[in-house]
Motif scaffolding. Structure first.
Motif, PDB file in Angstrom:
ATOM      1  N   GLY A  37      55.869  28.949  -7.952  1.00  0.00           N
ATOM      2  CA  GLY A  37      55.260  27.655  -7.636  1.00  0.00           C
ATOM      3  C   GLY A  37      54.730  26.959  -8.872  1.00  0.00           C
ATOM      4  N   SER A  38      54.108  27.713  -9.761  1.00  0.00           N
ATOM      5  CA  SER A  38      53.572  27.103 -10.984  1.00  0.00           C
ATOM      6  C   SER A  38      54.693  26.639 -11.903  1.00  0.00           C
ATOM      7  N   HIS A  41      55.939  23.462 -10.393  1.00  0.00           N
ATOM      8  CA  HIS A  41      54.954  22.390 -10.584  1.00  0.00           C
ATOM      9  C   HIS A  41      55.099  21.788 -11.973  1.00  0.00           C
ATOM     10  N   ASP A  42      55.266  22.646 -12.974  1.00  0.00           N
ATOM     11  CA  ASP A  42      55.374  22.176 -14.356  1.00  0.00           C
ATOM     12  C   ASP A  42      56.735  21.554 -14.665  1.00  0.00           C
ATOM     13  N   PRO A  44      59.955  20.746 -12.138  1.00  0.00           N
ATOM     14  CA  PRO A  44      60.756  20.844 -10.914  1.00  0.00           C
ATOM     15  C   PRO A  44      62.260  20.814 -11.160  1.00  0.00           C
TER      16      PRO A  44
END
Length: 83
Positions: A37-38, A41-42, A44
């Protein structure tokens, strides 16, 4: 406490040489999901650039514990596969 390593692959392989101490493999699997997920987020586009993202969890002995696979499929691609 055992150490788990999170190797990533998104067209090229990134070997985790540091790892993280966690209670067990189930906790490591959840951490891999959070890590994915991180990364998304950074950046996509990481999923689109190479057809997906794989995060492989191994323990300190190098034994496979889990993998998190993230892939995006457009509607046109899905229809083409179903035909």
């Amino acid at each position: 406490m055992p150490r788990y390593f999170f190797h990533t692959s998104d067209g090229s392989r990134d070997q985790d040489d540091v790892g993280v101490e966690l209670n067990d493999a189930a906790t490591a699997r959840r951490e891999a999901i959070r890590y994915g997920g991180s990364l998304l987020h950074d950046n996509p586009e990481i999923v689109d650039a190479h057809g997906g993202l794989r995060i492989e969890v191994v323990d300190e002995s190098g034994v496979f514990c889990a993998a998190v696979l993230i892939q995006a499929v457009d509607a046109d691609q899905a229809r083409g596969r179903a035909a």
